[in-house]
Design a protein around this motif. Sequence first.
Motif, mmCIF file in Angstrom:
data_model
loop_
_atom_site.group_PDB
_atom_site.id
_atom_site.type_symbol
_atom_site.label_atom_id
_atom_site.label_comp_id
_atom_site.label_asym_id
_atom_site.label_seq_id
_atom_site.Cartn_x
_atom_site.Cartn_y
_atom_site.Cartn_z
ATOM 1 N N PRO A 1 -21.337 37.000 27.417
ATOM 2 C CA PRO A 1 -22.195 36.074 27.977
ATOM 3 C C PRO A 1 -23.427 36.561 29.095
ATOM 4 O O PRO A 1 -23.885 35.827 29.765
ATOM 5 C CB PRO A 1 -21.352 34.971 28.691
ATOM 6 N N GLN B 1 -27.338 34.452 19.599
ATOM 7 C CA GLN B 1 -25.950 34.570 18.847
ATOM 8 C C GLN B 1 -26.347 35.476 17.368
ATOM 9 O O GLN B 1 -25.212 36.007 16.891
ATOM 10 C CB GLN B 1 -25.754 33.158 18.229
ATOM 11 N N ASP C 1 -15.193 39.697 27.880
ATOM 12 C CA ASP C 1 -15.147 38.287 27.582
ATOM 13 C C ASP C 1 -16.402 38.049 26.671
ATOM 14 O O ASP C 1 -17.627 38.558 26.912
ATOM 15 C CB ASP C 1 -15.356 37.379 28.973
ATOM 16 N N GLY D 1 -17.200 30.638 17.351
ATOM 17 C CA GLY D 1 -17.245 29.735 18.545
ATOM 18 C C GLY D 1 -16.039 29.752 19.257
ATOM 19 O O GLY D 1 -16.473 29.329 20.539
ATOM 20 N N THR D 2 -15.037 30.671 19.208
ATOM 21 C CA THR D 2 -13.828 30.506 19.669
ATOM 22 C C THR D 2 -14.317 31.582 21.161
ATOM 23 O O THR D 2 -14.747 32.709 20.927
ATOM 24 C CB THR D 2 -12.705 31.458 18.981
ATOM 25 N N ARG D 3 -13.881 30.884 22.071
ATOM 26 C CA ARG D 3 -14.188 32.049 23.302
ATOM 27 C C ARG D 3 -13.022 32.682 23.559
ATOM 28 O O ARG D 3 -11.735 32.233 23.701
ATOM 29 C CB ARG D 3 -14.364 31.066 24.741
ATOM 30 N N ASP E 1 -17.556 35.513 22.674
ATOM 31 C CA ASP E 1 -17.658 34.230 21.970
ATOM 32 C C ASP E 1 -17.840 34.818 20.626
ATOM 33 O O ASP E 1 -18.331 35.852 20.312
ATOM 34 C CB ASP E 1 -18.773 33.527 22.071
ATOM 35 N N VAL F 1 -18.543 35.222 16.921
ATOM 36 C CA VAL F 1 -19.785 34.675 15.888
ATOM 37 C C VAL F 1 -19.586 35.536 14.498
ATOM 38 O O VAL F 1 -18.769 36.707 14.586
ATOM 39 C CB VAL F 1 -20.890 35.051 16.872
ATOM 40 N N LEU G 1 -18.680 39.878 18.215
ATOM 41 C CA LEU G 1 -18.314 39.315 19.587
ATOM 42 C C LEU G 1 -19.606 39.315 20.150
ATOM 43 O O LEU G 1 -20.372 40.445 20.254
ATOM 44 C CB LEU G 1 -17.070 40.051 20.253
#
Length: 709
Positions: A580, A675, A552, A473-475, A554, A556, A577
């Motif tokens: 988006p 995801q 860029d 969940g880290t961006r 998130d 997972v 990764l």
Amino acid sequence: MATLATLPPLRQDLALHPGAPAADGTPTWTLHDPAANRFYQLGWAAFEILSRWSMGAPQAVLQAVHDHTTLRPTPQDLQGLVEMLGRNHLLQATRGADTERLRQAAQASRPGPGMWLLKNYLFFRLPLVRPERLLQRLAPRIGWAFHPGFWWAVAAAALAGLLLASRRWDEFTHTFVSYASWEGAFAIGVAVSAAKLLHELGHALTAHRYGCRVPTMGVAFLVMWPVLYTDTNEAWKLPSRRQRLAIGAAGMLTELALGAVALLAWAMLPDTPQWGPARAGAFLLATTTWVLTLAINASPFMRFDGYFLLSDWINLPNLHERAFAHGRWWLRERLFGFGEPAPELLPPARQRFLIVFAYATWLYRLVLFLGIALLVYHLFFKVLGLVLMMVELAWFIALPVQREMKAWWQRRGRMRWNAATVRLVLVAGAAAAFVLWPWQSNVRAPAVLGALQTQGLYAPRAAQLLTPLPAAGTRVRAGQELVRLQAPELQAQLALAHAQEQQLRWQLTQQSFDARLREAGPALRKRWEQAAEAVQGLQREAERLTLVAPFDADVVDVNPDVSPAAWLPAGERLLTLVGPSGNKVDAYVDEHALQSLEGQPGRAVFLADLPGHPGVTCTGVGVHPVQLSQIEHAAVSSSFGGEIPSQRMPDGRLVPLRAVFRVRLTDCDLPGVSQQERTGIAVLQGTDRSWMEWAIRRVAALWQREVGF
């Protein structure tokens, strides 16, 4: 009887033997032609006529049969018998016309070079021995094999072998490892040869026991495949069906008895290296040999043991010919309603049996001959294999169909509108519409739904993890450091390479001042350049130990089994990764489906395998016309339970076994970003094509591929 003033004389070498009663209980006789070694079954009326043949006058023969029996044969019956005897050359040739008729028959039976080669390629016999003397010597010594006590002993041996083998079942199922040697292969060859030889001796000895002459034993070649055979045609002269059944079953019973003894032998032989080949041969005799002989010889659809057993059991000689005649008659009546009588008068139940048996035989032979044709194609080089395959298909499949259609054409003058022809037109029209109308439009292909931007991070080589993995969940941002690894072995190699490079660089600067270094000449600079390249390569490898985000995304799917300071093998998955920028579907199609997608609007629907997930519509369709060298998604590979046949290589790559192309679907109406990847089916809009066009394209593509020498 104006057309027949006197009866033609019979050949003097013909023999008449009592036969088994017919299905209706009337007596039958068997007429033996020793010259051709053929047998003809005669009914009661035919026998009574032949027994009075010496009277000469047709009317006198018919009157004698009328006076001394309850039969009432007609002149037409006598005329038909005379014609049958003439067609089969059972009459004496006393006139010039008879000689000409025999000459024409001999000439007609002599095929041309092409037909001779074709028939001898498909089937020919090679007689090897005349076994009568051997059978006379063996018969007194193997009389015990025909007593019930012997077969009770065989049953006891089979039961004992099964009990002993069940106690060592794991060892029994792993006996195949004994075949992996030259000694094992030799034992297998000896075992199979002995089993087949005993199979044929079983037929021959049983026939000899019941008084039948066995003229030859040898090898028959079915499409160049050798099969032992025994000529037991004289079994047809036996009046007892039980004896004929015993002769037909003797071969299979011999192999079953051999298998029972072999099973017991396998269980009792010591498990030592010197007995390994013998146990392997016994295992083969106890399993594969008799199973194969039952699967092949017990089938009534070919003229093997099972056919003759069934023919004798139901008391229907010439079972195939009679069944095929009924099958063709039934087909013609259902298609055209000619109103022809059945080939012979039989009870309804037996007639239905013959019709069903005929179609079962044709279906069995169709599958068998197609398999043989493919086997022949793959056994030879392409040109010869293709020619032989076409010969197989033409002789066994196309030629019988052509003969039946020729029979339809010969009856075209008798075709009328009736219930059968109306039904035929309706069914044929519906079938033609189904085959010719362009029904097919959609293409279904295995697919995987996932994020448009996704990247898995793996350990590039065996290394130690220095930093903790980022939490799920880290961006992260593009270029951001995510994981740092270290490889002491790589560091040692880099230090050593750097020291070597520094030393060579110093030597290169001192070359003009040192005579020994000047002797090295330009080779010294070459060595330094190689050392510098090695340093740069190791530095790049060391830089790969620091993993950064390519875009860029998130974080997972973090590997929960990895912790700081852990040692990781090369290729260990660390995290995934997901960007988006939306979702995509990767569908995998073959070359035939690819043709249906050319020039179509971009629209497709993805249906997930898991229930509860609605269909996802994608409006962007991008076809990649380059064949894939490997499959990216393991879930669609057959190695992991997917639909695409593939092979897993030693380096972990999944290589497809047929031509596979990727279709990328974008602009999907799924909200958010997926995801996790989902497997399913992609329904792609394709060109409308009929089943006929589809079949023609498949055949044309197959032909083009196979003839591309």
